[in-house]
Write a protein that holds these residues in place. Structure first.
Motif, PDB file in Angstrom:
ATOM      1  N   ARG A  38    -117.740  70.716  83.073  1.00 30.02           N
ATOM      2  CA  ARG A  38    -117.687  70.106  81.741  1.00 30.02           C
ATOM      3  C   ARG A  38    -116.658  70.830  80.891  1.00 30.02           C
ATOM      4  O   ARG A  38    -116.491  72.045  81.000  1.00 30.02           O
ATOM      5  N   THR A  39    -115.984  70.061  80.049  1.00 26.87           N
ATOM      6  CA  THR A  39    -115.048  70.641  79.086  1.00 26.87           C
ATOM      7  C   THR A  39    -115.865  71.222  77.938  1.00 26.87           C
ATOM      8  O   THR A  39    -117.063  70.944  77.819  1.00 26.87           O
ATOM      9  N   PRO A  40    -115.251  72.001  77.046  1.00 21.53           N
ATOM     10  CA  PRO A  40    -115.993  72.524  75.893  1.00 21.53           C
ATOM     11  C   PRO A  40    -116.615  71.418  75.031  1.00 21.53           C
ATOM     12  O   PRO A  40    -117.655  71.624  74.411  1.00 21.53           O
ATOM     13  N   SER A  41    -116.026  70.237  75.039  1.00 18.66           N
ATOM     14  CA  SER A  41    -116.581  69.126  74.258  1.00 18.66           C
ATOM     15  C   SER A  41    -117.699  68.392  74.999  1.00 18.66           C
ATOM     16  O   SER A  41    -118.300  67.474  74.462  1.00 18.66           O
ATOM     17  N   GLY A  42    -117.966  68.791  76.247  1.00 19.81           N
ATOM     18  CA  GLY A  42    -119.053  68.199  77.014  1.00 19.81           C
ATOM     19  C   GLY A  42    -118.652  67.098  77.977  1.00 19.81           C
ATOM     20  O   GLY A  42    -119.486  66.571  78.705  1.00 19.81           O
ATOM     21  N   GLU A  43    -117.372  66.753  78.012  1.00 24.11           N
ATOM     22  CA  GLU A  43    -116.912  65.694  78.919  1.00 24.11           C
ATOM     23  C   GLU A  43    -116.881  66.211  80.361  1.00 24.11           C
ATOM     24  O   GLU A  43    -116.443  67.329  80.623  1.00 24.11           O
ATOM     25  N   HIS A 120    -119.115  74.848  82.912  1.00 22.99           N
ATOM     26  CA  HIS A 120    -118.271  74.506  81.776  1.00 22.99           C
ATOM     27  C   HIS A 120    -116.897  75.125  82.006  1.00 22.99           C
ATOM     28  O   HIS A 120    -116.806  76.247  82.470  1.00 22.99           O
TER      29      HIS A 120
END
Length: 123
Positions: A38-43, A120
């Motif tokens: 996951r990216t820091p934005s949650g994607e 993440h």
């Protein structure tokens, strides 16, 4: 056009030979499962590295990996609804370790259905 250290757009076109990336997997006997992050934005994102050394630097020497082309990696992540590939991420946050929580929290977490265990990453 270089995508090192960032995200690769899903429909970019290159005239050069297909790029081969080292992609982290979880090994199970004679088969492997692609690791999803996951990216820091949650994607949700697949990650890829341009060398074995970079993969080991970020994810550790013991991280299993396989070599895939961009097109093959996209074929694998598309059914999961993922279109983002992060190339050479520089930062990861370890998976949550349920062993570090209290016994009740760990038992409650195991009762909840989960589809994926995600790491993440940040580019």
């Amino acid at each position: 056009m270089s995508y090192v250290g960032g995200h690769v757009p899903p429909h970019h076109h290159q005239a050069a030979l297909p790029v081969r990336w080292r992609v982290p997997v979880q090994s199970h006997d004679d088969w492997a499962v692609l690791r999803i992050f996951r990216t820091p934005s949650g994607e949700r994102t697949a990650v890829a590295f341009t060398s074995e050394a970079l993969l080991a630097e970020v994810l550790g020497d013991g991280q299993a990996s396989t070599t895939l082309s961009e097109s093959r990696l996209r074929e694998l992540i598309a059914p999961l609804g993922i279109s983002l590939i992060t190339v050479n991420p520089t930062l990861t946050v370890p998976q949550r370790d349920l062993r570090n929580r209290g016994a009740q929290s760990a038992q409650a977490a195991h009762r909840r259905p989960r589809r994926f265990d995600h790491d993440h990453v940040a580019a």
